[in-house]
Design a protein around this motif. Structure first.
Motif, PDB file in Angstrom:
ATOM      1  N   ARG A 182       0.829  -1.210   0.000  1.00 13.80           N
ATOM      2  CA  ARG A 182       0.000   0.000   0.000  1.00 13.80           C
ATOM      3  C   ARG A 182       0.861   1.255   0.000  1.00 13.80           C
ATOM      4  NH1 ARG A 182      -4.154   1.999   4.807  1.00 13.80           N
ATOM      5  NH2 ARG A 182      -4.791   3.942   3.766  1.00 13.80           N
ATOM      6  N   SER A 183       1.876   1.308   0.868  1.00 15.43           N
ATOM      7  CA  SER A 183       2.739   2.495   0.925  1.00 15.43           C
ATOM      8  C   SER A 183       3.521   2.666  -0.362  1.00 15.43           C
ATOM      9  CB  SER A 183       3.690   2.405   2.119  1.00 15.43           C
ATOM     10  OG  SER A 183       4.570   1.297   1.997  1.00 15.43           O
ATOM     11  N   LEU A 184       3.911   1.533  -0.995  1.00  9.83           N
ATOM     12  CA  LEU A 184       4.635   1.619  -2.259  1.00  9.83           C
ATOM     13  C   LEU A 184       3.741   2.191  -3.349  1.00  9.83           C
ATOM     14  CD1 LEU A 184       7.158   1.028  -3.948  1.00  9.83           C
ATOM     15  CD2 LEU A 184       6.220  -1.257  -4.385  1.00  9.83           C
ATOM     16  N   VAL A 185       2.497   1.711  -3.429  1.00 11.34           N
ATOM     17  CA  VAL A 185       1.561   2.212  -4.437  1.00 11.34           C
ATOM     18  C   VAL A 185       1.338   3.713  -4.250  1.00 11.34           C
ATOM     19  CG1 VAL A 185      -0.837   2.143  -5.209  1.00 11.34           C
ATOM     20  CG2 VAL A 185       0.406   0.007  -4.794  1.00 11.34           C
ATOM     21  N   GLN A 186       1.264   4.163  -3.002  1.00  5.60           N
ATOM     22  CA  GLN A 186       1.040   5.586  -2.733  1.00  5.60           C
ATOM     23  C   GLN A 186       2.198   6.441  -3.236  1.00  5.60           C
ATOM     24  OE1 GLN A 186       0.377   5.547   1.528  1.00  5.60           O
ATOM     25  NE2 GLN A 186      -1.858   5.559   1.283  1.00  5.60           N
ATOM     26  N   VAL A 187       3.416   6.056  -2.895  1.00  2.93           N
ATOM     27  CA  VAL A 187       4.564   6.887  -3.294  1.00  2.93           C
ATOM     28  C   VAL A 187       4.804   6.820  -4.800  1.00  2.93           C
ATOM     29  CG1 VAL A 187       5.693   6.800  -1.039  1.00  2.93           C
ATOM     30  CG2 VAL A 187       6.233   5.054  -2.742  1.00  2.93           C
ATOM     31  N   ILE A 188       4.619   5.652  -5.393  1.00  2.00           N
ATOM     32  CA  ILE A 188       4.824   5.530  -6.836  1.00  2.00           C
ATOM     33  C   ILE A 188       3.760   6.319  -7.587  1.00  2.00           C
ATOM     34  CG2 ILE A 188       4.778   3.940  -8.779  1.00  2.00           C
ATOM     35  CD1 ILE A 188       7.377   3.909  -7.202  1.00  2.00           C
ATOM     36  N   SER A 189       2.529   6.293  -7.091  1.00  2.00           N
ATOM     37  CA  SER A 189       1.464   7.074  -7.722  1.00  2.00           C
ATOM     38  C   SER A 189       1.763   8.563  -7.643  1.00  2.00           C
ATOM     39  CB  SER A 189       0.119   6.771  -7.057  1.00  2.00           C
ATOM     40  OG  SER A 189      -0.229   5.410  -7.199  1.00  2.00           O
ATOM     41  N   MET A 190       2.248   9.009  -6.484  1.00  2.00           N
ATOM     42  CA  MET A 190       2.604  10.419  -6.327  1.00  2.00           C
ATOM     43  C   MET A 190       3.740  10.799  -7.269  1.00  2.00           C
ATOM     44  SD  MET A 190       1.610  13.068  -4.643  1.00  2.00           S
ATOM     45  CE  MET A 190       0.730  12.408  -3.221  1.00  2.00           C
ATOM     46  N   PHE A 191       4.743   9.925  -7.377  1.00  2.00           N
ATOM     47  CA  PHE A 191       5.870  10.165  -8.274  1.00  2.00           C
ATOM     48  C   PHE A 191       5.396  10.237  -9.727  1.00  2.00           C
ATOM     49  CE2 PHE A 191       9.526   8.226 -10.716  1.00  2.00           C
ATOM     50  CZ  PHE A 191      10.338   9.343 -10.663  1.00  2.00           C
ATOM     51  N   THR A 192       4.482   9.342 -10.101  1.00  2.00           N
ATOM     52  CA  THR A 192       3.962   9.300 -11.473  1.00  2.00           C
ATOM     53  C   THR A 192       3.213  10.576 -11.820  1.00  2.00           C
ATOM     54  OG1 THR A 192       3.792   6.888 -11.451  1.00  2.00           O
ATOM     55  CG2 THR A 192       2.410   8.074 -13.043  1.00  2.00           C
ATOM     56  N   VAL A 193       2.335  11.006 -10.921  1.00  2.00           N
ATOM     57  CA  VAL A 193       1.564  12.233 -11.164  1.00  2.00           C
ATOM     58  C   VAL A 193       2.497  13.421 -11.317  1.00  2.00           C
ATOM     59  CG1 VAL A 193      -0.067  13.874 -10.159  1.00  2.00           C
ATOM     60  CG2 VAL A 193      -0.532  11.417 -10.031  1.00  2.00           C
ATOM     61  N   ALA A 194       3.473  13.521 -10.426  1.00  2.00           N
ATOM     62  CA  ALA A 194       4.368  14.682 -10.427  1.00  2.00           C
ATOM     63  C   ALA A 194       5.216  14.732 -11.691  1.00  2.00           C
ATOM     64  CB  ALA A 194       5.262  14.648  -9.191  1.00  2.00           C
ATOM     65  N   HIS A 195       5.859  13.631 -12.041  1.00  2.00           N
ATOM     66  CA  HIS A 195       6.739  13.701 -13.218  1.00  2.00           C
ATOM     67  C   HIS A 195       5.935  13.838 -14.506  1.00  2.00           C
ATOM     68  CE1 HIS A 195       6.299   9.633 -14.875  1.00  2.00           C
ATOM     69  NE2 HIS A 195       6.605   9.079 -13.726  1.00  2.00           N
ATOM     70  N   SER A 196       4.694  13.353 -14.523  1.00  2.00           N
ATOM     71  CA  SER A 196       3.855  13.531 -15.708  1.00  2.00           C
ATOM     72  C   SER A 196       3.495  14.997 -15.906  1.00  2.00           C
ATOM     73  CB  SER A 196       2.576  12.688 -15.587  1.00  2.00           C
ATOM     74  OG  SER A 196       2.871  11.309 -15.532  1.00  2.00           O
ATOM     75  N   VAL A 197       3.249  15.701 -14.802  1.00  2.00           N
ATOM     76  CA  VAL A 197       2.895  17.123 -14.871  1.00  2.00           C
ATOM     77  C   VAL A 197       4.021  17.935 -15.488  1.00  2.00           C
ATOM     78  CG1 VAL A 197       2.490  19.188 -13.469  1.00  2.00           C
ATOM     79  CG2 VAL A 197       1.219  17.096 -12.993  1.00  2.00           C
ATOM     80  N   THR A 198       5.229  17.764 -14.982  1.00  2.00           N
ATOM     81  CA  THR A 198       6.340  18.574 -15.506  1.00  2.00           C
ATOM     82  C   THR A 198       6.806  18.101 -16.873  1.00  2.00           C
ATOM     83  OG1 THR A 198       7.783  17.243 -14.086  1.00  2.00           O
ATOM     84  CG2 THR A 198       7.247  19.463 -13.338  1.00  2.00           C
ATOM     85  N   LEU A 199       6.691  16.805 -17.152  1.00  2.00           N
ATOM     86  CA  LEU A 199       7.052  16.307 -18.486  1.00  2.00           C
ATOM     87  C   LEU A 199       6.214  16.995 -19.551  1.00  2.00           C
ATOM     88  CD1 LEU A 199       8.383  14.312 -20.481  1.00  2.00           C
ATOM     89  CD2 LEU A 199       6.590  12.670 -19.869  1.00  2.00           C
ATOM     90  N   VAL A 200       4.903  16.973 -19.367  1.00  2.00           N
ATOM     91  CA  VAL A 200       4.007  17.565 -20.357  1.00  2.00           C
ATOM     92  C   VAL A 200       4.154  19.082 -20.386  1.00  2.00           C
ATOM     93  CG1 VAL A 200       1.598  17.887 -21.010  1.00  2.00           C
ATOM     94  CG2 VAL A 200       2.379  15.657 -20.213  1.00  2.00           C
ATOM     95  N   SER A 201       4.228  19.708 -19.205  1.00  2.00           N
ATOM     96  CA  SER A 201       4.327  21.172 -19.137  1.00  2.00           C
ATOM     97  C   SER A 201       5.594  21.684 -19.801  1.00  2.00           C
ATOM     98  CB  SER A 201       4.288  21.640 -17.676  1.00  2.00           C
ATOM     99  OG  SER A 201       3.076  21.282 -17.059  1.00  2.00           O
ATOM    100  N   THR A 202       6.689  20.983 -19.594  1.00  2.00           N
ATOM    101  CA  THR A 202       7.959  21.406 -20.182  1.00  2.00           C
ATOM    102  C   THR A 202       7.955  21.258 -21.693  1.00  2.00           C
ATOM    103  OG1 THR A 202       9.151  20.768 -18.177  1.00  2.00           O
ATOM    104  CG2 THR A 202      10.452  21.038 -20.178  1.00  2.00           C
ATOM    105  N   LEU A 203       7.505  20.101 -22.173  1.00  2.00           N
ATOM    106  CA  LEU A 203       7.556  19.847 -23.602  1.00  2.00           C
ATOM    107  C   LEU A 203       6.563  20.691 -24.381  1.00  2.00           C
ATOM    108  CD1 LEU A 203       8.068  15.985 -23.635  1.00  2.00           C
ATOM    109  CD2 LEU A 203       9.757  17.771 -24.038  1.00  2.00           C
ATOM    110  N   LEU A 204       5.482  21.106 -23.731  1.00  2.00           N
ATOM    111  CA  LEU A 204       4.509  21.953 -24.420  1.00  2.00           C
ATOM    112  C   LEU A 204       4.781  23.442 -24.187  1.00  2.00           C
ATOM    113  CD1 LEU A 204       1.181  19.963 -23.905  1.00  2.00           C
ATOM    114  CD2 LEU A 204       2.785  19.899 -25.818  1.00  2.00           C
ATOM    115  N   GLY A 205       5.895  23.756 -23.560  1.00  2.00           N
ATOM    116  CA  GLY A 205       6.314  25.145 -23.440  1.00  2.00           C
ATOM    117  C   GLY A 205       5.838  25.871 -22.208  1.00  2.00           C
ATOM    118  N   GLY A 206       5.276  25.156 -21.250  1.00  2.00           N
ATOM    119  CA  GLY A 206       4.750  25.830 -20.068  1.00  2.00           C
ATOM    120  C   GLY A 206       5.817  26.290 -19.101  1.00  2.00           C
TER     121      GLY A 206
END
Length: 359
Positions: free
Chosen positions: A214-238
């Motif tokens: 459970r704790s692993l799923v929580q931290v990995i999910s948080m990591f996934t959400v965070a890196h997805s946000v900056t990945l898309v924002s950076t590549l689209l010029g945000g």
């Protein structure tokens, strides 16, 4: 006892493999291309890691000065042109166009120096389907046995993006489908996280610090959400953050999480992982270069790349977490896990010093 020894041996192999790969950093390289047609003239702007090209073409004594690198490129223009002649090819209906190396320059991507080479292909009197062939470093495994080139192309008969690697080295303009392009970018995402040792060790640190699934799923999910946000924002010029800031902080994030594991101070793990995940997203974005406007095709490429990252991350979890759980059921769980965590922290600190004070 046998299980303990097997588990410990696997952990040791994991980190020794990581160390070996880290010392051979130049073996895996990424290049970038922009190819455009103007009538009978095709311009191929090619960016290659300077150190890898220097080994392949023998550009002389290694240097840390970009001015000297630019001079070395200029002096070796003829050798570079000869080297690329049969490795970067534009043809029309099977007839090769005549190339010319027009300009050379040096630029920076992340913490690496890149050689920017402008090739101009003259295709007089030729009409038909354009084909691009790419085999740079394909026959030079000693300098780069895992080379990938990300290509943006614009022709009268079609435009888009593709990935050249060891299994895909040619493209006929107009034949590349969205499905094939998406598959290539998905594969690139998988390779990027599994071959990106800093990202791998960060995930390993999270696994070592997780007490249960459970704790692993929580931290990995948080990591996934965070890196997805900056990945898309950076590549689209945000957003835009210099790599000289991002790369040392990514290394520091590895050491920070590992030290937290050693101290047992993981109460605020979720917000910490979210913050560091934003940094890692910037690092993922450094693997791509977007040169055109936002379009459905571009969004699909980004989505495929991100899905590939998550798939690679899932493979890493499946490989490491069961092993950690197995070891934790043994009498030597504490020293083994703490030793592995210490190795992760050491790598993070070493890379931080290397990137912040040396590079």
């Amino acid at each position: 006892m046998r299980r303990v020894l097997v588990g410990l041996g696997l952990l040791v192999l994991l980190f020794l493999g990581t160390a070996g790969s880290a010392s051979a950093h130049v073996i895996a390289s990424t290049g970038y291309s922009t190819v455009s047609q103007d009538g009978q003239r095709v311009t191929w702007s090619l960016s290659l890691e300077y150190d890898v090209l220097a080994r392949a073409v023998d550009l002389g004594t290694p240097t840390t000065d970009d001015g000297q690198r630019a001079q070395a490129l200029d002096a070796a223009g003829d050798r570079i042109a000869t080297y690329l002649h049969d490795r970067v090819v534009v043809s029309v209906d099977g007839a090769a166009c005549e190339p010319e190396l027009e300009t050379t320059a040096v630029s920076r991507r992340a913490t690496k120096a890149y050689a920017d080479l402008s090739l101009v292909f003259d295709c007089p009197g030729k009409s038909g389907a354009f084909t691009l062939k790419y085999g740079v470093f394909a026959d030079a495994e000693a300098v780069a046995d895992d080379h990938t080139n990300l290509v943006d192309y614009t022709f009268a008969d079609g435009s888009g993006r593709t990935v050249f690697d060891r299994s895909h080295h040619d493209l006929t303009v107009g034949d590349n489908t969205l499905a094939s392009s998406s598959l290539q970018f998905g594969k690139l995402g998988v390779e990027h996280i599994l071959l990106g040792l800093d990202h791998v060790l960060f995930v390993v640190a999270l696994i070592l610090g997780a007490q249960n699934l459970r704790s692993l799923v929580q931290v990995i999910s948080m990591f996934t959400v965070a890196h997805s946000v900056t990945l898309v924002s950076t590549l689209l010029g945000g957003i835009s953050v210099p790599s000289v800031v991002v790369e040392p902080l990514i290394a520091l994030s590895i050491a920070f999480v590992a030290v937290e594991n050693l101290l047992g101070s993981t109460r605020h793990r979720l917000p910490v992982v979210f913050g560091f995940g934003l940094l890692h997203g910037l690092g993922f974005a450094g693997s791509l270069r977007i040169t055109d406007e936002v379009s459905p095709e571009l969004l699909l490429s980004l989505l495929s790349f991100n899905v590939g990252i998550e798939a690679g991350q899932a493979l890493l979890l499946l490989a490491v977490f069961p092993l950690v759980l197995l070891i934790r059921r043994t009498r030597v769980a504490v020293p083994v896990v703490r030793s592995a965590t210490g190795v992760v922290a050491a790598f993070g600190l070493f890379w931080f010093v290397e990137r912040f004070f040396i590079t």
